[in-house]
Design a protein around this motif. Structure first.
Motif, short mmCIF file in Angstrom:
data_model
loop_
_atom_site.label_atom_id
_atom_site.label_comp_id
_atom_site.label_asym_id
_atom_site.label_seq_id
_atom_site.Cartn_x
_atom_site.Cartn_y
_atom_site.Cartn_z
N UNK A 1 0.83 -1.21 0.00
CA UNK A 1 0.00 0.00 0.00
C UNK A 1 0.87 1.27 0.00
N UNK A 2 0.44 2.26 -0.74
CA UNK A 2 1.18 3.52 -0.85
C UNK A 2 1.38 4.17 0.51
N UNK A 3 0.35 4.16 1.36
CA UNK A 3 0.49 4.81 2.67
C UNK A 3 1.56 4.15 3.54
N UNK A 4 1.79 2.85 3.37
CA UNK A 4 2.88 2.18 4.10
C UNK A 4 4.23 2.72 3.65
N UNK A 5 4.39 2.90 2.36
CA UNK A 5 5.65 3.41 1.81
C UNK A 5 5.86 4.86 2.26
N UNK A 6 4.81 5.66 2.22
CA UNK A 6 4.92 7.06 2.66
C UNK A 6 5.28 7.15 4.13
N UNK A 7 4.67 6.30 4.97
CA UNK A 7 4.95 6.31 6.40
C UNK A 7 6.41 5.97 6.68
#
Length: 77
Positions: free
Chosen positions: A14-20
């Motif tokens: 998931x993109x939000x995991x990478x951003x975090x």
């Protein structure tokens, strides 16, 4: 763009995991501490037209009017 193979699909995250991981804020609207509830409601035409005539934000103003009415009713009780 490469073809999505089963092997590549297993590597996707998931993109939000990478951003975090990178210290960046998540995408999308933040979760509200007090989320609204969606309802279906039948109102008099005059009431809806009256709020809409005041311009954009009529649903927010209607919510505020209902909240104020409830607050006043609680004070009387």
């Amino acid at each position: 763009m490469p073809e999505l193979t089963p092997e590549l699909a297993k590597k996707l995250r998931p993109l939000n995991d990478i951003l975090a991981e990178r210290g960046l804020p998540p995408v999308g609207r933040p979760k509200s501490a007090n989320p609204k509830v969606s309802v279906s409601l039948r109102l008099d035409r005059e009431v809806v037209e009256g709020f809409k005539a005041e311009g954009p934000g009529w649903q927010t103003r209607m919510n505020a009017a209902l909240a104020e009415s409830l607050k006043a009713k609680r004070k009387r009780a």
